[in-house]
Design a protein around this motif. Structure first.
Motif, PDB file in Angstrom:
ATOM      1  N   VAL A   1      -1.925   1.422  -0.418  1.00 48.05           N
ATOM      2  CA  VAL A   1      -1.677   2.073  -1.706  1.00 48.05           C
ATOM      3  C   VAL A   1      -3.014   2.514  -2.280  1.00 48.05           C
TER       4      VAL A   1
ATOM      5  N   LYS B   1      -0.694   1.360 -10.655  1.00 48.64           N
ATOM      6  CA  LYS B   1       0.565   1.994 -11.029  1.00 48.64           C
ATOM      7  C   LYS B   1       1.613   1.621  -9.980  1.00 48.64           C
ATOM      8  N   PHE B   2       2.823   1.399 -10.464  1.00 52.67           N
ATOM      9  CA  PHE B   2       3.898   0.947  -9.564  1.00 52.67           C
ATOM     10  C   PHE B   2       5.186   1.666  -9.932  1.00 52.67           C
ATOM     11  N   ASP B   3       6.054   1.811  -8.954  1.00 49.49           N
ATOM     12  CA  ASP B   3       7.327   2.463  -9.210  1.00 49.49           C
ATOM     13  C   ASP B   3       8.293   2.083  -8.087  1.00 49.49           C
TER      14      ASP B   3
ATOM     15  N   THR C   1      10.282   3.847  -6.528  1.00 46.05           N
ATOM     16  CA  THR C   1      10.383   4.879  -5.491  1.00 46.05           C
ATOM     17  C   THR C   1       9.145   4.922  -4.606  1.00 46.05           C
ATOM     18  N   SER C   2       8.115   4.160  -4.979  1.00 41.77           N
ATOM     19  CA  SER C   2       6.822   4.271  -4.316  1.00 41.77           C
ATOM     20  C   SER C   2       6.605   3.079  -3.386  1.00 41.77           C
ATOM     21  N   PRO C   3       6.508   3.326  -2.074  1.00 42.75           N
ATOM     22  CA  PRO C   3       6.351   2.202  -1.133  1.00 42.75           C
ATOM     23  C   PRO C   3       5.069   1.428  -1.395  1.00 42.75           C
TER      24      PRO C   3
ATOM     25  N   HIS D   1      10.773   3.941   2.406  1.00 48.85           N
ATOM     26  CA  HIS D   1      10.200   3.173   3.510  1.00 48.85           C
ATOM     27  C   HIS D   1      10.507   1.689   3.411  1.00 48.85           C
TER      28      HIS D   1
END
Lengths: 505, 284
Positions: A464, A472-474, A476-478, A494
């Protein structure tokens, strides 16, 4: 080093800004207290294990206390799950697996949507309990942990009936019963990261929360019961490392998902080696945070502060190694030290608080030992001058300058509010230093040059990367690491791969 | 009239784009079905393994930074070279005990598999990458990147097709590798190294050792500068050895049956890491 109690005062000879009144920027002391109310947060005096849809006492009758690290007061007594309890939980998950897997996928998804909504409805209560049990500032639990947990359920709910689109050319089937072991730094959010994708893909789970932060997972169990989820689909067993080991070694488990230290992750990888159990590991990190001299330095300093002091530095992807280009190094360190003094340290339930309590006495001692090693190895320590509360576990924001790549503080994960600063001259030198670690979870780059962003983030060996931002985190974000930071991804498209077996259509 | 004495080939290792003998000076004789001597094969040592890993590590960043288009062209070139030398490979497979028709079929399948993976190099990142619609003003995307240096145990048979099936997806995905050729079918592995060497594949991207599994597997499994192991047709004991030692440096491990030889983009993806990058979005 002998364990010390609340003695993270700077060692003799080190510099603190607060020593000089002209440098006293402790604006924090001017804020009036703004504590969050706790009367609406219901914590039972004791909790059982959540197995097959109901709370049951542990077979051994043994319990352990979970403590508020800011006050050292016991919040509740939770059950210590032994092998017999783990066995029962795995059996419940196995029994629930067939019907859960056969349930129409749209209906499976609707259960997860329900859970997301219930988390949102009770968000404030969860935030308060999270801050009480773990010590994190209410601002973070309220604005980050709980909303992200709800978002994870909401995101994965929608995948339940769309898995045929996720893996081109393959049919995705659930793995079976997943054993999930989570850490104490983001207790509710990690539970959501684990449970939501597993359930969306048709698996059932046995989750073990961390020993020091079991409460929000147990509150989540209440909420899961409210949602009417079929019994046994989610089982929650509390305990320490031996409970986790019983789960990892249980023959009825098809897959292990672990978030925690690299050391324990390696033990798990070894333990499952000859068993054919699927496994994903989210392990430690020692992220490089690279500041080029063409960056917007004030923004970069905010990014550095967020990168290392968010959640007291109890973050596997924390930006714990600062690499500053030589020309701006003094300026960045000066700005950073000034900013450090303004951080409000204290009551996690106070809405002004930036730095909460260290999660446990054991973690405080680990941080103290590594900081001591940094001093002994010759790095220059700078600590902010905040007054520490009388009770509880606390550690001042700390940065080290004059560090070498061989120092323990630049090599080992401290998992506390401690930043090691190094300098570099050329981008190639920054990349080489950044990659000089067995870890590879995250990294950060600050520059106003677009081409440099892609060139440097492309060269960093980490899962990342944040450019001109950090932490930052979400859903939808692997998320997940290269090298010894782990195997597999969580979140996003993923992350689904961890919870399915793929076969040809 | 005297008959011409044919020139026999010396089979050597393939390390860093060169063909050295084993540093150990040891050889294993390969015999045909009737017991006739075919060739002496180098019996690689753990030092040869180390040299191969060093070469693979050195070559990896450069290979990964080549354009996907170029990696595809080089793999396609390898297919061309193999096609052109199909007769030689068929002969060698027959020497190792295969029938004429199955040998020719195997060479054809190996050529086609190289062409298949040549075509994947500039597609798998599109199929398996993503742009992620995060709920904050950030541009966020995920791309696969090669894991690094991979140790390969190809299936014992088929000797050529098995090696290609194990190695081609790794190379297509920007990894470099060290493969231990099948001890029963080593000839085609060494000759395949000549094909690779004639295909503009940079030295060190593929390194091929011949030798004994029981001798090379333990140091391969414990080697901390190997990032992953792809193993075909392994025994339960071999899998335990690989799996338990993988924990030393969190190696990525993939086990496949000996006959899992079809072209498959998921075979590329098992040695890819997903990298996710965030950047703020703003006007001015």
């Amino acid at each position: 080093m002998p364990a010390k109690k609340k003695t993270n005062a700077p060692p003799a000879g080190s510099a603190t800004l607060a020593a000089d009144p002209a440098n006293d920027f402790r604006l924090g002391e001017t804020y009036a207290p703004a504590p969050e109310a706790t009367d609406h947060a219901r914590v039972a005096p004791a909790y059982g294990l959540f197995i097959a849809g109901a709370f049951v006492p542990p077979a051994s009758g043994k319990r352990f206390a979970t403590v508020n690290p800011a006050t050292e007061e016991t919040l509740s007594e939770v059950a210590k799950a032994g092998p017999a309890d783990v066995d029962k939980a795995v059996a419940a998950a196995r029994k629930a697996f067939g019907p859960w897997n056969r349930l129409k996928t749209t209906e499976r998804g609707k259960y997860l949507f329900r859970i997301a909504r219930l988390v949102q409805e009770r968000a404030r209560e969860f935030a308060v309990i999270e801050s009480m049990d773990g010590g994190k500032p209410i601002r973070e639990s309220r604005d980050f942990d709980v909303p992200q947990a709800a978002a994870h359920f909401f995101y994965h709910a929608g995948w339940a009936d769309k898995l045929e689109y996720a893996f081109p050319g393959r049919k995705a089937d659930p793995v079976g019963v997943a054993g999930q072991i989570i850490p104490w730094n983001f207790p509710l959010l990690m539970a959501a990261w684990k449970i939501a994708p597993a359930l969306a893909c048709g698996n059932t789970v046995v989750l073990k929360p961390a020993e020091s932060t079991p409460l929000t997972a147990l509150k989540l169990a209440e909420l899961i019961a409210d949602a009417g989820l079929p019994p046994g689909v989610v089982n929650i067993v509390t305990g320490a490392g031996d409970t986790g080991a019983a789960l990892v070694n249980h023959p009825g488990i098809d897959k292990i998902a672990f978030t925690g230290s690299t050391e324990v992750g390696k033990q798990i990888q070894r333990a499952v080696a000859a068993t054919g159990k699927r496994h994903t590991l989210e392990l430690g990190g020692k992220a490089a945070h690279i500041i080029f001299e063409d960056a917007s330095l004030d923004q970069a300093v905010e990014g550095i502060v967020n990168g290392i002091f968010f959640n007291q530095g109890h973050v596997c992807c924390a930006g714990s190694r600062l690499l500053v280009q030589e020309g701006v190094a003094d300026l960045v360190v000066a700005k950073l030290r000034r900013r450090m003094e303004t951080l409000v340290l204290g009551n996690p339930l106070d809405k002004n608080t930036d730095i909460g309590a260290i999660n446990s006495r054991a973690q405080l001692e680990r941080i103290e030992a590594l900081v001591q090693a940094g001093v002994e190895e010759g790095a220059c320590i700078h600590q902010s001058g905040q007054k520490l509360p009388e009770k509880g576990y606390w550690f001042r924001p700390t940065i080290f300058t004059e560090t070498a790549q061989s120092h323990r503080i630049t090599r080992e994960e401290i998992f506390g509010p401690v930043l090691s600063v190094m300098t570099f001259r050329t981008p190639d030198e920054a990349i080489e230093k950044a990659n000089n670690t067995p870890y590879g979870l995250s990294g950060g780059v600050w520059t106003d040059k677009g081409a440099k962003i892609f060139g440097v983030t492309g060269a960093l060996r980490a899962g990342v990367l944040w450019a001109n931002t950090f932490n930052k985190f979400d859903p939808t974000s692997p998320f997940g690491g290269y090298k010894e930071s782990g195997l597999g991804r969580e979140g996003g498209l993923h992350g689904l791969a961890a919870y399915v077996n793929l076969t040809h259509n | 009239m005297s008959t011409r004495i044919s020139v026999l080939k010396t089979y050597k290792l393939y390390i860093g784009g060169q063909f050295p003998r084993t540093e150990s000076g040891r050889a294993t004789a390969l015999s045909g079905r009737k017991g006739q001597h075919i060739a002496n094969l180098c019996r690689a040592s753990r030092k040869d393994l180390r040299n191969a890993v060093v070469a693979a590590r050195k070559a990896q960043p450069n290979w990964a930074s080549k354009s996907a288009y170029l990696r595809g062209q080089i793999l396609y070139r390898a297919a061309e070279m193999l096609e052109g030398r199909a007769g030689q490979f068929a002969d060698e497979l027959r020497l190792q005990g295969d029938s004429a028709s199955s040998a020719r079929k195997e060479v054809d399948a190996a050529v086609d598999l190289l062409v298949h993976y040549a075509g994947w190099t500039d597609k798998y990142t599109q199929v398996f990458g993503s742009i992620n619609p995060v709920a904050s003003p950030h541009f966020n995307f995920s791309v696969p990147e090669p894991t690094g240096v991979i140790g390969v145990l190809p299936p014992q048979a088929p000797g050529l097709l098995g090696l290609v099936a194990a190695v081609a997806p790794l190379v297509a995905g920007g990894n470099t590798c060290v493969a231990l050729a099948s001890p029963t079918h080593p000839l085609s592995a060494v000759t395949f190294a000549e094909v690779l060497n004639d295909s503009d594949l940079p030295g060190g991207v593929v390194n091929i050792l011949t030798g004994l599994r029981e001798e090379i597997l333990p140091p391969m499994a414990t080697y901390k500068d190997i990032d992953g192991i792809a193993a075909y047709g392994t025994t339960a004991a071999e899998q335990a050895l690989i799996g338990e030692n993988a924990a030393l440096n969190v190696k990525r491990v993939a086990f496949h049956p000996a006959d899992a030889l079809a072209g498959d983009p998921y075979r590329i993806m098992e040695f890819q890491e997903i990298k996710t990058t965030w950047h703020p979005v703003a006007v001015g």
